[in-house]
Design a protein around this motif. Structure first.
Motif, PDB file in Angstrom:
ATOM      1  N   ILE A   1      -8.566 -33.593  30.114  1.00  0.00           N
ATOM      2  CA  ILE A   1      -7.170 -34.031  30.026  1.00  0.00           C
ATOM      3  C   ILE A   1      -6.620 -33.748  28.633  1.00  0.00           C
ATOM      4  N   GLU A   2      -7.386 -34.105  27.615  1.00  0.00           N
ATOM      5  CA  GLU A   2      -6.927 -33.896  26.245  1.00  0.00           C
ATOM      6  C   GLU A   2      -6.769 -32.413  25.933  1.00  0.00           C
ATOM      7  N   GLN A   3      -7.661 -31.579  26.460  1.00  0.00           N
ATOM      8  CA  GLN A   3      -7.530 -30.132  26.268  1.00  0.00           C
ATOM      9  C   GLN A   3      -6.263 -29.617  26.944  1.00  0.00           C
ATOM     10  N   TYR A   4      -5.994 -30.086  28.150  1.00  0.00           N
ATOM     11  CA  TYR A   4      -4.787 -29.674  28.863  1.00  0.00           C
ATOM     12  C   TYR A   4      -3.536 -30.072  28.085  1.00  0.00           C
ATOM     13  N   LEU A   5      -3.510 -31.321  27.611  1.00  0.00           N
ATOM     14  CA  LEU A   5      -2.342 -31.799  26.879  1.00  0.00           C
ATOM     15  C   LEU A   5      -2.126 -30.999  25.594  1.00  0.00           C
ATOM     16  N   ALA A   6      -3.205 -30.660  24.919  1.00  0.00           N
ATOM     17  CA  ALA A   6      -3.087 -29.854  23.699  1.00  0.00           C
ATOM     18  C   ALA A   6      -2.606 -28.442  24.023  1.00  0.00           C
ATOM     19  N   LYS A   7      -3.134 -27.877  25.099  1.00  0.00           N
ATOM     20  CA  LYS A   7      -2.792 -26.509  25.486  1.00  0.00           C
ATOM     21  C   LYS A   7      -1.335 -26.386  25.931  1.00  0.00           C
TER      22      LYS A   7
ATOM     23  N   ALA B   1      13.039 -20.491  32.592  1.00  0.00           N
ATOM     24  CA  ALA B   1      12.260 -21.104  31.517  1.00  0.00           C
ATOM     25  C   ALA B   1      12.435 -22.620  31.530  1.00  0.00           C
ATOM     26  N   MET B   2      13.640 -23.077  31.808  1.00  0.00           N
ATOM     27  CA  MET B   2      13.888 -24.519  31.866  1.00  0.00           C
ATOM     28  C   MET B   2      13.182 -25.152  33.068  1.00  0.00           C
ATOM     29  N   GLN B   3      13.153 -24.442  34.210  1.00  0.00           N
ATOM     30  CA  GLN B   3      12.434 -24.951  35.382  1.00  0.00           C
ATOM     31  C   GLN B   3      10.938 -25.019  35.091  1.00  0.00           C
ATOM     32  N   ASP B   4      10.404 -23.994  34.462  1.00  0.00           N
ATOM     33  CA  ASP B   4       8.988 -23.993  34.084  1.00  0.00           C
ATOM     34  C   ASP B   4       8.681 -25.168  33.167  1.00  0.00           C
ATOM     35  N   GLN B   5       9.582 -25.403  32.216  1.00  0.00           N
ATOM     36  CA  GLN B   5       9.392 -26.505  31.280  1.00  0.00           C
ATOM     37  C   GLN B   5       9.349 -27.831  32.034  1.00  0.00           C
ATOM     38  N   GLN B   6      10.237 -28.017  33.014  1.00  0.00           N
ATOM     39  CA  GLN B   6      10.269 -29.262  33.775  1.00  0.00           C
ATOM     40  C   GLN B   6       8.983 -29.463  34.587  1.00  0.00           C
ATOM     41  N   LEU B   7       8.471 -28.380  35.139  1.00  0.00           N
ATOM     42  CA  LEU B   7       7.193 -28.469  35.870  1.00  0.00           C
ATOM     43  C   LEU B   7       6.067 -28.877  34.933  1.00  0.00           C
ATOM     44  N   ILE B   8       6.048 -28.290  33.750  1.00  0.00           N
ATOM     45  CA  ILE B   8       5.012 -28.619  32.774  1.00  0.00           C
ATOM     46  C   ILE B   8       5.149 -30.065  32.319  1.00  0.00           C
ATOM     47  N   LEU B   9       6.378 -30.507  32.086  1.00  0.00           N
ATOM     48  CA  LEU B   9       6.587 -31.906  31.680  1.00  0.00           C
ATOM     49  C   LEU B   9       6.108 -32.879  32.755  1.00  0.00           C
ATOM     50  N   ALA B  10       6.373 -32.554  34.017  1.00  0.00           N
ATOM     51  CA  ALA B  10       5.921 -33.417  35.112  1.00  0.00           C
ATOM     52  C   ALA B  10       4.391 -33.447  35.187  1.00  0.00           C
ATOM     53  N   ALA B  11       3.774 -32.288  35.026  1.00  0.00           N
ATOM     54  CA  ALA B  11       2.308 -32.229  35.040  1.00  0.00           C
ATOM     55  C   ALA B  11       1.727 -32.997  33.862  1.00  0.00           C
ATOM     56  N   ARG B  12       2.361 -32.894  32.708  1.00  0.00           N
ATOM     57  CA  ARG B  12       1.892 -33.629  31.518  1.00  0.00           C
ATOM     58  C   ARG B  12       2.012 -35.139  31.726  1.00  0.00           C
ATOM     59  N   ARG B  13       3.091 -35.588  32.374  1.00  0.00           N
ATOM     60  CA  ARG B  13       3.233 -37.025  32.665  1.00  0.00           C
ATOM     61  C   ARG B  13       2.097 -37.506  33.558  1.00  0.00           C
ATOM     62  N   ARG B  14       1.771 -36.702  34.587  1.00  0.00           N
ATOM     63  CA  ARG B  14       0.657 -37.075  35.482  1.00  0.00           C
ATOM     64  C   ARG B  14      -0.660 -37.118  34.707  1.00  0.00           C
ATOM     65  N   LYS B  15      -0.871 -36.145  33.835  1.00  0.00           N
ATOM     66  CA  LYS B  15      -2.112 -36.110  33.045  1.00  0.00           C
ATOM     67  C   LYS B  15      -2.190 -37.297  32.096  1.00  0.00           C
ATOM     68  N   LYS B  16      -1.060 -37.688  31.524  1.00  0.00           N
ATOM     69  CA  LYS B  16      -1.057 -38.845  30.627  1.00  0.00           C
ATOM     70  C   LYS B  16      -1.385 -40.125  31.384  1.00  0.00           C
ATOM     71  N   MET B  17      -0.874 -40.259  32.611  1.00  0.00           N
ATOM     72  CA  MET B  17      -1.210 -41.416  33.441  1.00  0.00           C
ATOM     73  C   MET B  17      -2.694 -41.398  33.803  1.00  0.00           C
ATOM     74  N   GLN B  18      -3.199 -40.210  34.111  1.00  0.00           N
ATOM     75  CA  GLN B  18      -4.612 -40.074  34.435  1.00  0.00           C
ATOM     76  C   GLN B  18      -5.464 -40.455  33.223  1.00  0.00           C
ATOM     77  N   LYS B  19      -5.009 -40.073  32.038  1.00  0.00           N
ATOM     78  CA  LYS B  19      -5.739 -40.414  30.808  1.00  0.00           C
ATOM     79  C   LYS B  19      -5.821 -41.930  30.637  1.00  0.00           C
ATOM     80  N   VAL B  20      -4.722 -42.623  30.905  1.00  0.00           N
ATOM     81  CA  VAL B  20      -4.709 -44.083  30.815  1.00  0.00           C
ATOM     82  C   VAL B  20      -5.710 -44.683  31.800  1.00  0.00           C
TER      83      VAL B  20
END
Length: 110
Positions: A21-27, A49-68
């Motif tokens: 998770i931490e590697q993904y968030l850093a990457k 590019a903005m749509q890609d960014q939104q997808l990445i932000l959503a994935a990062r939110r899920r990863k942050k919840m998973q980290k918790v």
């Protein structure tokens, strides 16, 4: 979860998940930054590019919840309450923990 060998396996699995998770968030940190106005060659490229960014932000939110959840499971191991349902207090099935060691509830309470 009284079996120390199983507990150690779960701890290792959770720590590996945490590292991934931490590697993904850093990457993906740079990809999650705001899209600059000069990004791309035209309006469509910027929108993509903005749509890609939104997808990445959503994935990062899920990863942050998973980290918790993973950190919480590791804390439950330290506190000696890992594998116990937070609602009913009954043991969580071993099979459920094998699939999702961060699980906090038994099947009946989930």
């Amino acid at each position: 979860m009284r079996d120390s060998q199983n507990l150690e396996c779960f701890r290792k699995q959770l720590q590996e998940s945490l590292e991934e998770i931490e590697q993904y968030l850093a990457k993906t940190a740079e990809s999650a930054e705001a899209v600059s106005p000069d990004k791309g060659l035209g309006r469509l490229s910027r929108m993509e590019a903005m749509q890609d960014q939104q997808l990445i932000l959503a994935a990062r939110r899920r990863k942050k919840m998973q980290k918790v959840e993973v950190l919480s499971a590791l804390q439950r191991i330290e506190n000696g309450i890992f594998g116990t349902c937070i609602f009913c207090g009954k043991p969580i099935a071993f099979e459920r923990l094998e699939v999702a060691p961060e699980a906090t509830t038994c099947v009946n309470c989930s």
